[in-house]
Every structure is written in C-alpha cells, then in structure tokens.
Design a protein around this motif. Structure first.
Motif, PDB file in Angstrom:
ATOM      1  N   SER A  16       0.822  -1.211   0.000  1.00 40.53           N
ATOM      2  CA  SER A  16       0.000   0.000   0.000  1.00 40.53           C
ATOM      3  C   SER A  16       0.860   1.267   0.000  1.00 40.53           C
ATOM      4  N   SER A  17       0.256   2.352  -0.486  1.00 45.59           N
ATOM      5  CA  SER A  17       0.853   3.698  -0.436  1.00 45.59           C
ATOM      6  C   SER A  17       2.164   3.804  -1.206  1.00 45.59           C
ATOM      7  N   LEU A  18       2.223   3.137  -2.363  1.00 45.26           N
ATOM      8  CA  LEU A  18       3.407   3.232  -3.222  1.00 45.26           C
ATOM      9  C   LEU A  18       3.141   4.058  -4.477  1.00 45.26           C
ATOM     10  N   GLY A  19       1.898   4.553  -4.638  1.00 42.72           N
ATOM     11  CA  GLY A  19       1.612   5.419  -5.775  1.00 42.72           C
ATOM     12  C   GLY A  19       0.592   4.881  -6.746  1.00 42.72           C
ATOM     13  N   LYS A  20      -0.087   3.775  -6.409  1.00 41.16           N
ATOM     14  CA  LYS A  20      -1.032   3.176  -7.346  1.00 41.16           C
ATOM     15  C   LYS A  20      -2.216   4.110  -7.619  1.00 41.16           C
ATOM     16  N   THR A  21      -2.834   4.590  -6.554  1.00 38.45           N
ATOM     17  CA  THR A  21      -3.984   5.496  -6.725  1.00 38.45           C
ATOM     18  C   THR A  21      -3.559   6.801  -7.380  1.00 38.45           C
ATOM     19  N   GLU A  22      -2.377   7.313  -6.990  1.00 41.33           N
ATOM     20  CA  GLU A  22      -1.878   8.555  -7.596  1.00 41.33           C
ATOM     21  C   GLU A  22      -1.662   8.379  -9.093  1.00 41.33           C
ATOM     22  N   LEU A  23      -1.228   7.198  -9.516  1.00 35.07           N
ATOM     23  CA  LEU A  23      -1.028   6.955 -10.944  1.00 35.07           C
ATOM     24  C   LEU A  23      -2.349   7.038 -11.705  1.00 35.07           C
ATOM     25  N   VAL A  24      -3.403   6.470 -11.138  1.00 37.69           N
ATOM     26  CA  VAL A  24      -4.711   6.537 -11.791  1.00 37.69           C
ATOM     27  C   VAL A  24      -5.144   7.998 -11.965  1.00 37.69           C
ATOM     28  N   ARG A  25      -4.941   8.797 -10.931  1.00 37.04           N
ATOM     29  CA  ARG A  25      -5.326  10.212 -11.017  1.00 37.04           C
ATOM     30  C   ARG A  25      -4.507  10.948 -12.071  1.00 37.04           C
ATOM     31  N   GLU A  26      -3.240  10.619 -12.178  1.00 35.52           N
ATOM     32  CA  GLU A  26      -2.404  11.257 -13.192  1.00 35.52           C
ATOM     33  C   GLU A  26      -2.824  10.835 -14.602  1.00 35.52           C
ATOM     34  N   TYR A  55      -7.782 -14.453 -15.368  1.00 34.47           N
ATOM     35  CA  TYR A  55      -7.581 -14.514 -16.806  1.00 34.47           C
ATOM     36  C   TYR A  55      -8.413 -13.486 -17.577  1.00 34.47           C
ATOM     37  N   ARG A  56      -9.236 -12.732 -16.881  1.00 37.13           N
ATOM     38  CA  ARG A  56      -9.968 -11.634 -17.516  1.00 37.13           C
ATOM     39  C   ARG A  56      -9.227 -10.298 -17.391  1.00 37.13           C
ATOM     40  N   ILE A  57      -8.086 -10.306 -16.735  1.00 33.27           N
ATOM     41  CA  ILE A  57      -7.270  -9.102 -16.576  1.00 33.27           C
ATOM     42  C   ILE A  57      -6.205  -9.097 -17.664  1.00 33.27           C
ATOM     43  N   ASP A  58      -6.114  -7.997 -18.403  1.00 37.53           N
ATOM     44  CA  ASP A  58      -5.201  -7.936 -19.551  1.00 37.53           C
ATOM     45  C   ASP A  58      -3.740  -7.765 -19.153  1.00 37.53           C
ATOM     46  N   LYS A  59      -3.498  -7.022 -18.064  1.00 40.12           N
ATOM     47  CA  LYS A  59      -2.105  -6.722 -17.732  1.00 40.12           C
ATOM     48  C   LYS A  59      -1.945  -6.558 -16.226  1.00 40.12           C
ATOM     49  N   PHE A  60      -0.799  -7.013 -15.713  1.00 43.48           N
ATOM     50  CA  PHE A  60      -0.470  -6.893 -14.299  1.00 43.48           C
ATOM     51  C   PHE A  60       0.792  -6.036 -14.176  1.00 43.48           C
ATOM     52  N   ILE A  61       0.714  -4.995 -13.365  1.00 40.92           N
ATOM     53  CA  ILE A  61       1.848  -4.083 -13.193  1.00 40.92           C
ATOM     54  C   ILE A  61       2.198  -4.011 -11.720  1.00 40.92           C
ATOM     55  N   HIS A  62       3.414  -4.431 -11.402  1.00 38.80           N
ATOM     56  CA  HIS A  62       3.852  -4.458 -10.008  1.00 38.80           C
ATOM     57  C   HIS A  62       4.433  -3.120  -9.591  1.00 38.80           C
ATOM     58  N   PHE A  63       4.105  -2.687  -8.368  1.00 37.66           N
ATOM     59  CA  PHE A  63       4.685  -1.485  -7.785  1.00 37.66           C
ATOM     60  C   PHE A  63       5.758  -1.911  -6.779  1.00 37.66           C
ATOM     61  N   ASP A  64       6.984  -1.465  -7.014  1.00 38.76           N
ATOM     62  CA  ASP A  64       8.114  -1.853  -6.176  1.00 38.76           C
ATOM     63  C   ASP A  64       8.102  -1.105  -4.850  1.00 38.76           C
ATOM     64  N   GLY A 105      11.187  -0.050   3.702  1.00 35.38           N
ATOM     65  CA  GLY A 105       9.904  -0.349   4.323  1.00 35.38           C
ATOM     66  C   GLY A 105       8.993   0.849   4.509  1.00 35.38           C
ATOM     67  N   GLU A 106       9.457   2.045   4.166  1.00 33.20           N
ATOM     68  CA  GLU A 106       8.594   3.217   4.260  1.00 33.20           C
ATOM     69  C   GLU A 106       7.695   3.313   3.026  1.00 33.20           C
ATOM     70  N   ASN A 107       6.540   3.966   3.196  1.00 31.03           N
ATOM     71  CA  ASN A 107       5.690   4.270   2.048  1.00 31.03           C
ATOM     72  C   ASN A 107       5.227   5.714   2.166  1.00 31.03           C
ATOM     73  N   ALA A 108       4.442   6.165   1.200  1.00 29.22           N
ATOM     74  CA  ALA A 108       4.033   7.571   1.186  1.00 29.22           C
ATOM     75  C   ALA A 108       3.256   7.938   2.443  1.00 29.22           C
ATOM     76  N   ARG A 109       2.435   7.012   2.933  1.00 32.12           N
ATOM     77  CA  ARG A 109       1.604   7.312   4.100  1.00 32.12           C
ATOM     78  C   ARG A 109       2.463   7.439   5.364  1.00 32.12           C
ATOM     79  N   THR A 110       3.420   6.527   5.566  1.00 32.83           N
ATOM     80  CA  THR A 110       4.251   6.603   6.769  1.00 32.83           C
ATOM     81  C   THR A 110       5.149   7.832   6.738  1.00 32.83           C
ATOM     82  N   ILE A 111       5.632   8.193   5.548  1.00 32.15           N
ATOM     83  CA  ILE A 111       6.479   9.383   5.433  1.00 32.15           C
ATOM     84  C   ILE A 111       5.672  10.639   5.737  1.00 32.15           C
ATOM     85  N   LYS A 112       4.470  10.740   5.183  1.00 30.44           N
ATOM     86  CA  LYS A 112       3.616  11.911   5.460  1.00 30.44           C
ATOM     87  C   LYS A 112       3.337  12.018   6.956  1.00 30.44           C
TER      88      LYS A 112
END
Length: 379
Positions: A174-184, A294-303, A346-353
């Motif tokens: 969580s809190s690695l930028g997935k939701t922010e990417l959708v907004r962008e 198998y109905r999902i076209d692509k999987f993108i991992h957030f490091d 081990g930090e993410n955007a939420r813990t840093i904020k």
C-alpha cells in the motif's frame, strides 16, 4: 397536426443530460416527473381527479428512486397519464424496462423517439504522449518499471480502436503510488475525469443489490456506470471485495455491454484499472481465482521504495508543505529532525507523510514553549 408524444432519451452523465436540454422560456410549462408523481399520489389519496396534461416533462435518472418498486413496471403508462398526447418528454438514463417499452411504442409508430448517447474519448494526440508520460513519471516517484509498463498500455490504447474493455491490475504494497497513478492518467488522458469505487466498502451480502441491481428504486453499478463522465473506471482494493461479487466483474471485463437487473450499459472502449495489495501474480491466482485472473489484460507491479526514493519523497513532502511553516521553520530544520526516524527501507508515502507531520507539529509546539529571547535595546 402531430399528436404523438416526442420522447428524447439522453444517455450519459448528469452534466451531459443538462447540457442537452433545450433552453426553455419562462412561459414554457415545464415539470419534473417526481414532482408530478407526488401530486398525483396525493390527489388519488384524497380521491380527487386531476388532469395534469403536462406539455413538457423532464425525467432525471434519480427520479426513479423516488417511486415504489411496483411503479417501475408501468413507468411508460405513468408518463402518459401525466402528459399531453403531443408532449415533449426528456428522459435521462432510463431503466431497461422503460427503454424497451418506448422502443416497442416507436416500432408501432405510436410515439416519436430519438436517443442521444454521450461519447467518451481518450487523448490520442501522439505529439503530446511523451510529454504527458514524462509529467506522470515526475509525480510517481520510484516506480520506473510501472511507468514504463503503463506507457506501453496507454500507447496501445491511443493507437487502436478497441471495443472490449482493457483491464489493468496495479499490485504491490500500500501507499506506493497506485492510486496517484490513476489520477495522473485521468489528468493527462481523460480530461481529469474518472469513475472511482472503493471496493473495501463492500463487505457483505447486503451490497448484492448494488452489484446486481435487484432493487429498481436503488442505485446500482449499472446506474453509476451509465452516468460516468469518463471511460476511465477505477476499482480500488479488489482484494478487499468479497468473492461472491466477482461475477459482476466477469460480465464487466468480458463484454462491451454490461447488464444488471435494471440497466444495460455500453462500456466499450473503457480502461478499467484495479488495485490490490497482493505481492505476486501467483498470490492473485490463488486468492482471486483463475476466472477473474484470466480476464485481466495486464499486471503491473509497484516496487517497494528504495533508499534513494524514500529520501526524495521526504524532501518533496517537506517542501510541498512550506507554506504551512515558512514563517516559523525552515525545510532544513524539519529534515534534520525527521531524517533519524525515517527508515532506509519499508517506508511508504503514508508513513512518510505521518512522520513529517509529527515533526512539524513538534517543532512548532517547541517554538511556542521556548520563544526566542527578546533582544535588549536599552544599552
């Protein structure tokens, strides 16, 4: 003389419906559907006969929720009771029972019927693509691989005419930028608009009506999708959604027409983005099951964030809040105090904020407790 009712079905968002209504004059006898239904019900209860004879009727999509279930099966007849034989009737996103009734009436040449459907677009300007992706990468720090993969998908979608929905899963902690990417993506390719639903809210069977549309006088997924403003659809935290709702997603991901009990929705050309906190595709196969996997076209991992990424995000967070503290503190003061409590992994955007917030509060409070000594000018 035309003695047919003229029905105008407008399918799309509320803003699209409102923008396609005529500019009525003050003298025009315009009425809302729900207003007249309430007057009609009151008249019947008081055993009073009223001929409404409304020449212009507007039926907005939320009006369907103001009437009882039984009335939905006779919406067409109810409209006829309230209007003149040559009325102009404007209907927003009709439920399928009303849609089918009106099409049947038109086929029998009883009414006039026209249908206007909102068109959804994605920015296909190839000359802007590289600039847009660069802007996105500047906002999503430390996810070069994810940005590269989403770039391939967006380039594909902006260069082909695809009807079936394109489904992407963004996964990782969580809190690695997935939701922010959708907004962008929304900002750069969909005029800043997207339909968003947080699936963690749907915890039990009580939400079946929403996904499958069993109750005609309540909102449903089909109802919401009809009034979306964009072809970007975002379902957050699929891993938090009970699996008995997955069959709704089977239909949505697999077809250009999504159907629930009350609405048929054209979802052709949509980009559907999912997020989850799974760590691998194998974990998704196990927990989501193969039919949805198998109905999902692509999987993108957030490091997970690297040490350098954590450092950059800390600095960005401090500088982005400069207006809050600039009269009392400096960015250097805040960094000096917060850096020892920030881990190198081990930090993410939420813990840093959170940690930056705590340090700013502490420093400001210390400033109140220990104000600087006043200079002595009595020399």
């Amino acid at each position: 003389m035309n003695d047919k009712r003229n029905y105008h079905i407008i399918i799309g968002s509320k803003a699209f419906f409102d923008s396609n209504l005529p500019l009525f004059d003050e003298d025009d006898d315009v009425h809302g559907f729900l207003e007249l239904v309430k007057l009609s019900d009151a008249a019947k209860q008081n055993k009073v006969n009223i001929d409404f004879d409304t020449p212009i009727l507007i039926l907005k999509n939320d009006n369907y929720h103001g009437i009882i279930d039984a009335a939905h099966d006779r919406l067409g007849g109810l409209i006829e009771e309230l209007t003149t034989s040559d009325a102009e009737i404007y209907i927003h996103n009709p439920p399928q029972v009303l849609y089918d009734y009106l099409k049947s009436q038109r086929n029998r040449d009883i009414i006039e019927l026209d249908i206007l459907t909102q068109e959804y677009t994605i920015n296909k300007n190839s000359s802007e693509f590289a600039k847009n992706m660069q802007a996105i990468s500047e906002h999503i720090i430390g996810q070069e691989n994810a940005i590269n993969e989403i770039s391939k998908s967006l380039w594909y979608l902006t260069n082909v005419n695809r009807s079936k929905p394109y489904v992407i899963m963004l996964y990782g902690n969580s809190s690695l930028g997935k939701t922010e990417l959708v907004r962008e993506i929304a900002n750069k390719f969909f005029d800043g608009k997207f339909y968003e639903k947080h699936l963690s809210m749907f915890k039990n069977n009580n939400y079946s009506d929403y996904f499958f549309g069993d109750a005609p006088n309540r909102k449903s997924l089909g109802y919401d999708l009809l009034e979306r403003e964009s072809n970007l659809i975002f379902f957050d935290e699929l891993d938090k959604c009970p699996e008995h709702f997955y069959s709704a997603f089977y239909t949505l991901f697999d077809n250009v027409l999504f159907k629930d009990a009350n609405y048929d929705v054209d979802v052709s050309g949509t980009l559907i983005v999912l997020t989850s906190n799974y760590h691998s595709e194998e974990e998704m196969k196990k927990n989501l099951g193969l039919p949805i996997y198998y109905r999902i076209d692509k999987f993108i991992h957030f490091d997970d964030f690297s040490c350098d990424t954590i450092h950059s995000i800390v600095l960005n967070e401090i500088l982005s809040r400069k207006e809050e503290y600039q009269d009392r503190l400096s960015p250097e003061m805040i960094y000096a105090v917060v850096s020892p409590v920030i881990s190198t992994q081990g930090e993410n955007a939420r813990t840093i904020k959170y940690k930056v917030q705590q340090v700013i509060e502490e420093l400001l409070f210390e400033d109140v407790l220990n104000p600087p000594a006043e200079s002595n000018n009595n020399n």
